[in-house]
Structures are given as structure tokens and as C-alpha cells.
Write an enzyme that holds these catalytic residues in place. Structure first.
Site, PDB file in Angstrom:
ATOM      1  N   GLU A 161     -47.365-102.590  76.949  1.00  0.00           N
ATOM      2  CA  GLU A 161     -45.908-102.656  76.859  1.00  0.00           C
ATOM      3  C   GLU A 161     -45.494-103.603  75.748  1.00  0.00           C
ATOM      4  O   GLU A 161     -45.595-104.822  75.891  1.00  0.00           O
ATOM      5  CB  GLU A 161     -45.340-103.130  78.203  1.00  0.00           C
ATOM      6  N   HIS A 206     -38.123-105.032  85.909  1.00  0.00           N
ATOM      7  CA  HIS A 206     -37.921-103.880  85.011  1.00  0.00           C
ATOM      8  C   HIS A 206     -36.535-103.243  85.123  1.00  0.00           C
ATOM      9  O   HIS A 206     -36.415-102.013  85.208  1.00  0.00           O
ATOM     10  CB  HIS A 206     -38.976-102.824  85.293  1.00  0.00           C
ATOM     11  N   HIS A 220     -43.352 -97.705  79.497  1.00  0.00           N
ATOM     12  CA  HIS A 220     -44.310 -98.035  80.547  1.00  0.00           C
ATOM     13  C   HIS A 220     -45.303 -96.892  80.796  1.00  0.00           C
ATOM     14  O   HIS A 220     -45.551 -96.496  81.938  1.00  0.00           O
ATOM     15  CB  HIS A 220     -43.544 -98.386  81.821  1.00  0.00           C
TER      16      HIS A 220
HETATM   17  C1  BGC Z   1     -45.567-105.434  85.326  1.00  0.00           C
HETATM   18  C2  BGC Z   1     -46.142-105.638  86.715  1.00  0.00           C
HETATM   19  C3  BGC Z   1     -45.460-104.684  87.636  1.00  0.00           C
HETATM   20  C4  BGC Z   1     -45.698-103.277  87.149  1.00  0.00           C
HETATM   21  C5  BGC Z   1     -44.964-102.282  87.983  1.00  0.00           C
HETATM   22  C6  BGC Z   1     -45.867-104.043  84.911  1.00  0.00           C
HETATM   23  O1  BGC Z   1     -45.328-103.826  83.669  1.00  0.00           O
HETATM   24  O2  BGC Z   1     -46.077-106.346  84.394  1.00  0.00           O
HETATM   25  O3  BGC Z   1     -45.973-106.962  87.106  1.00  0.00           O
HETATM   26  O4  BGC Z   1     -45.880-104.836  88.952  1.00  0.00           O
HETATM   27  O5  BGC Z   1     -45.287-103.144  85.824  1.00  0.00           O
HETATM   28  O6  BGC Z   1     -45.405-101.030  87.739  1.00  0.00           O
END
Ligand code: BGC
Length: 355
Positions: free
Chosen positions: A320, A113, A187
Site C-alpha cells: 500500500e 481505512h 488495497h
Molecule cells: C492494515 C491492517 C488491517 C488490514 C485490513 C491493512 O492495510 O495495515 O492493519 O488490519 O489492512 O484488511
């Protein structure tokens, strides 16, 4: 009804930057709050079937909550804008025009991310606005060439809009001065019950997707684009989330639940989240072609969220909207390249009802 926009100071960062909290609302229908730290969606109050307004997104009551080390160290991205590139990246690197870009790892040796200090941890500029039928805020950030080792300086605008019907939209616009890669998302963690001591396992979920991306042991796409039929990932009819996540299936074991990207069939009303107890329902539309669904499998940390509650495993679900994860290492996936003469645009809409 014409929505209303208010704002207040939410707090100050240790560097002294003022963080503003903007609230977009229609009385008794919807109240959305967002802030310029991480261009983050912090609150969402919507009524249940009896008209009871409750907050249905995870977050913190104060800016300090978002800044606390214990939370930041876990890289949970609660409500944040995620960028430059959502998801994990194979071997923390990608090739562009013969050059290898090595990216820093931030969580368990993985670049996730956006890296160590992604867009979720940046202070954005805010511009609130009002039109004849909507209110909103545009957050702006300039991501410098070389930030987290990505090439190109990117100008990015994230706009939250609430219109007179109560529909919420997040839109993205970006441009770069150099060829680069970009795949942002939001998120936010939803729990439509409004009770964060409950999990979302009882929620119903629908996603208009024939295909999904299987993952390898490191939660990275294998490259296969598989049919959902006969797998736990078949949500073509609304069904409880608990059903597939308690099935024994190698893909569910990898992430301890769902942490997979669905290939959307079409943009309109392509996903629905429904809480049968409260009657609250979220219907999502997007211009993106993928939906990364994450059932909060790695929640269960010690930091305290709203009302001093800790957020347990599966307290909430993230929806997402984005291009496929790790696209920079999968030439067979739709490209996330951003060319200098191009304008990146993406829109996701959220409609909340109760039945
Ligand atoms: C991801 C996960 C990650 C998480 C972290 C998600 O969007 O797909 O793999 O661990 O975010 O908060």
C-alpha cells in the site's frame, strides 16, 4: 502492443446502481480488470515463466461476492481504493485548527481505512478512455463534507491505466473545498503463484528502505522512525518473506506478521515481489514516500473468494503506497493536510515480468 479496453455489466447494487467491469489487456501479456464499486482492482492475469496466464490478485468472481455481508463485516478491503485516510487513527480522532474531529470506529473499536463506509464501499462514476499508447478508466467520487465525520467536500479521481509496454498505473487526483486530511491507497492482495491455496511466505521481497515505523500494541506508529538494520524489516536485499515473519521479534508479534510502513529511499523500482516457483515478478514505483506492507495476517475468514476458495492467513500480501499512517496525530511525520487551493496527486506503477 496497443492495449485493448472492454467493458461489461458486473452486476447491480441493492440500491440498483449498475456496476461496470472494465478489462484492460494485451494478449498473452497482461489482463487487468477493475470496477466502479470501490474503484476496485478485481483481476490481474499475468504469465508465469512458461507463459501460463493466471490470476494473481484476491477477489471474487461476482459482484455479489464483494457485497456479501460476511466479507464486508471483516473489513478486508480486497482490491479496493481506500480513503479518505488509509490505516488506523489514534483514539479515532484528530485535531484541525483547534477543532477535534471524532471518527467512527469500524473494526475492533478502531477507525480503519476510512471508517464504516469508506471509499471502498462507494459507487464511483466511470470514464473509460483510450490514448495513442494506452487504455484506462477514471473513477470519480464526491465525498461530502462530514462523510465519516471528516471535514470538507472532496472530489477524487482514481485512474487505472495500462500502457503499450504492459505497465499498469494507479493515479490519484483530489481537491477539497476546505482544509482537511487525505491519505488514500489501493488495497490489492497479491499472490504471484496464482494458487490461492498457498501462502506468500515463499515469495521473495525487496524494499528500498533504510527505515520503517515501529508500531505500538494497537498497530499504530509509536512515532519513532527506526533503522531496519538488524531487524526483521531489513529487505534491502531480496529475501523470502517467511524468514522475518517466523523470527521472534516484538514488532512481528504485534501484528502476527508484517503490518508496517517502510520509508522509501526513492521512487523508482522501490519494491519487488518475486515468486520463485512461477517466476512471476512485480516491480513497483511510486511518488509516495511510504509503503505499508501487510502480509495478510488477519485473513482466514469463512467467506468464499474466487473459485469458491476461502482465503487463509498469509494467502496474499498488500503493498500500500501512501503517506505514513496516523500522520494526522504525528506532527513529526510528513503532512497529509489538503488545503482548498491544492491539488492532491499521487502515482504508483506496477510492472510484471517472469524470469
Ligand atoms: C492494515 C491492517 C488491517 C488490514 C485490513 C491493512 O492495510 O495495515 O492493519 O488490519 O489492512 O484488511
Amino acid at each position: 502492443m496497443q492495449p485493448v479496453l472492454t467493458s461489461k455489466t458486473f452486476g447491480f447494487t441493492p440500491k440498483g446502481d449498475e456496476i461496470h467491469l472494465f478489462t484492460l489487456s494485451i494478449p498473452d501479456q497482461i489482463e487487468v480488470s477493475v470496477m466502479n464499486y470501490g474503484a476496485t482492482w478485481t483481476h490481474l492475469l499475468v504469465p508465469d515463466r512458461n507463459g501460463k496466464m493466471e490470476d494473481v490478485v484476491l477477489g471474487f468472481d461476482t459482484l455479489e461476492g464483494y457485497l456479501q455481508k460476511d466479507y464486508q463485516d471483516h473489513y478486508c478491503y480486497i482490491g479496493s481504493t481506500v480513503g479518505r485516510v488509509a490505516g488506523r487513527i489514534t483514539d479515532n480522532r484528530f485535531h484541525l485548527d483547534g477543532k477535534i474531529y471524532e471518527l467512527p470506529s469500524n473494526l475492533n473499536d478502531i477507525h480503519l481505512h476510512g471508517g464504516m463506509e469508506g471509499w471502498d464501499k462507494k459507487v464511483w462514476k466511470s470514464e473509460p478512455f483510450e490514448t495513442h499508447n494506452s487504455v484506462g478508466v477514471t473513477f470519480y467520487y464526491q465525498s461530502q463534507d462530514g462523510e465519516e465525520n471528516y471535514p470538507g467536500t472532496i472530489d477524487v479521481w482514481v485512474t487505472y491505466t495500462l500502457d503499450e509496454t504492459g505497465r499498469m498505473e494507479i493515479s490519484y487526483k483530489a481537491s477539497s473545498d476546505e482544509k482537511t486530511i487525505l491519505n488514500p491507497t489501493n488495497h490489492t492482495y497479491f499472490n504471484l503463484s496464482g494458487d490461492f491455496s498457498k501462502t506468500i511466505e515463499g515469495h521473495g521481497f525487496f524494499v528500498d528502505a533504510e527505515k520503517y515505523l515501529p508500531m505500538n500494541q494497537n498497530s499504530l506508529p509509536t512515532g519513532e522512525i527506526a533503522n531496519v538494520g538488524g531487524t526483521p524489516f531489513d529487505f534491502r536485499n531480496l529475501k523470502p518473506i517467511s524468514e522475518p515473519i517466523h523470527r521472534e521479534h516484538p514488532q512481528i508479534e504485534i501484528a502476527g506478521g508484517i503490518d508496517h510502513c517502510f520509508v522509501l529511499n526513492q521512487p523508482e523500482d522501490c519494491a519487488v515481489l518475486y515468486d520463485p516457483e512461477s517466476g512471476r515478478k512485480l516491480t513497483l514505483s511510486t511518488t509516495e514516500l511510504g509503503l505499508q506492507v501487510y502480509t495478510g495476517n488477519y485473513l482466514g475468514n469463512d467467506f468464499k473468494g474466487k473459485n469458491g476458495l476461502t482465503y487463509g492467513k498469509r494467502t496474499a500480501i498488500c503493498l500500500e503506497t501512501q503517506h505514513f499512517p496516523d500522520s494526522c496525530n504525528h506532527p513529526e511525520f510528513p503532512s497529509i493536510l489538503l488545503m482548498p487551493e491544492e491539488i492532491f496527486q499521487s502515482r504508483t506503477q506496477f510492472v510484471f515480468t517472469a524470469e
